[in-house]
Scaffold this motif. Structure first.
Motif, PDB file in Angstrom:
ATOM      1  N   HIS A 112       1.064  -1.008  -0.305  1.00 11.07           N
ATOM      2  CA  HIS A 112      -0.050   0.019   0.294  1.00 11.07           C
ATOM      3  C   HIS A 112       0.929   1.359  -0.210  1.00 11.07           C
TER       4      HIS A 112
ATOM      5  N   ALA B 167      -5.747  -1.402  -0.856  1.00  9.19           N
ATOM      6  CA  ALA B 167      -5.926  -0.748   0.379  1.00  9.19           C
ATOM      7  C   ALA B 167      -7.283  -0.625   1.323  1.00  9.19           C
TER       8      ALA B 167
ATOM      9  N   SER C 237      -5.395  -2.653   3.340  1.00 12.61           N
ATOM     10  CA  SER C 237      -3.896  -1.971   4.517  1.00 12.61           C
ATOM     11  C   SER C 237      -5.312  -1.609   5.917  1.00 12.61           C
TER      12      SER C 237
END
Length: 127
Positions: free
Chosen positions: A54, A73, A76
């Protein structure tokens, strides 16, 4: 030597009857802790790799609408726990991602080392 001679370690007092193998709890725990250490290492390493990916994708300027970038994303965000908003620099969003998610990745790796050491210590103590 004759093959008809019974192995005294494998037979009881009566000829031809084998002794049951005793259940070894220490050996079971050693194997279990070894398997747990492997799982912990893989999970923590995967979490740290996703967080690092990320950071790389964000700092590198990857397309935020790309499905891979969104996948990384999303995961993460989940794996960063309280680190997502630890440092707030709205004028430099890439630095914010680098600090927050990079620190989260480092913490996952440190957690991995600590948990593996604890599991090994408990595994060694049971021997």
């Amino acid at each position: 030597m004759s093959e008809d001679v019974a192995d005294p370690a494998r037979t009881s007092g009566r000829s031809g009857h084998r002794r049951r193998a005793s259940f070894d709890v220490a050996r079971l725990w050693t194997r279990t802790s070894g398997a747990l250490t492997t799982v912990v290492r893989w999970v923590c390493s995967l979490a740290a790799a996703l967080l690092a990916a990320h950071v790389v994708l964000t700092v590198g300027g990857a397309n935020p609408e790309n499905s891979l970038t969104r996948f990384v994303a999303d995961w993460s965000g989940t794996l960063a726990f309280g680190f997502r908003d630890l440092f707030l620099k709205p004028e430099q969003p890439k630095l914010e991602v680098l600090l927050n998610y990079g620190l989260a990745a480092i913490c996952w790796l440190l957690a991995s080392v600590l948990v593996v050491r604890l599991l090994r210590a408990f595994g060694a103590a049971s021997r």
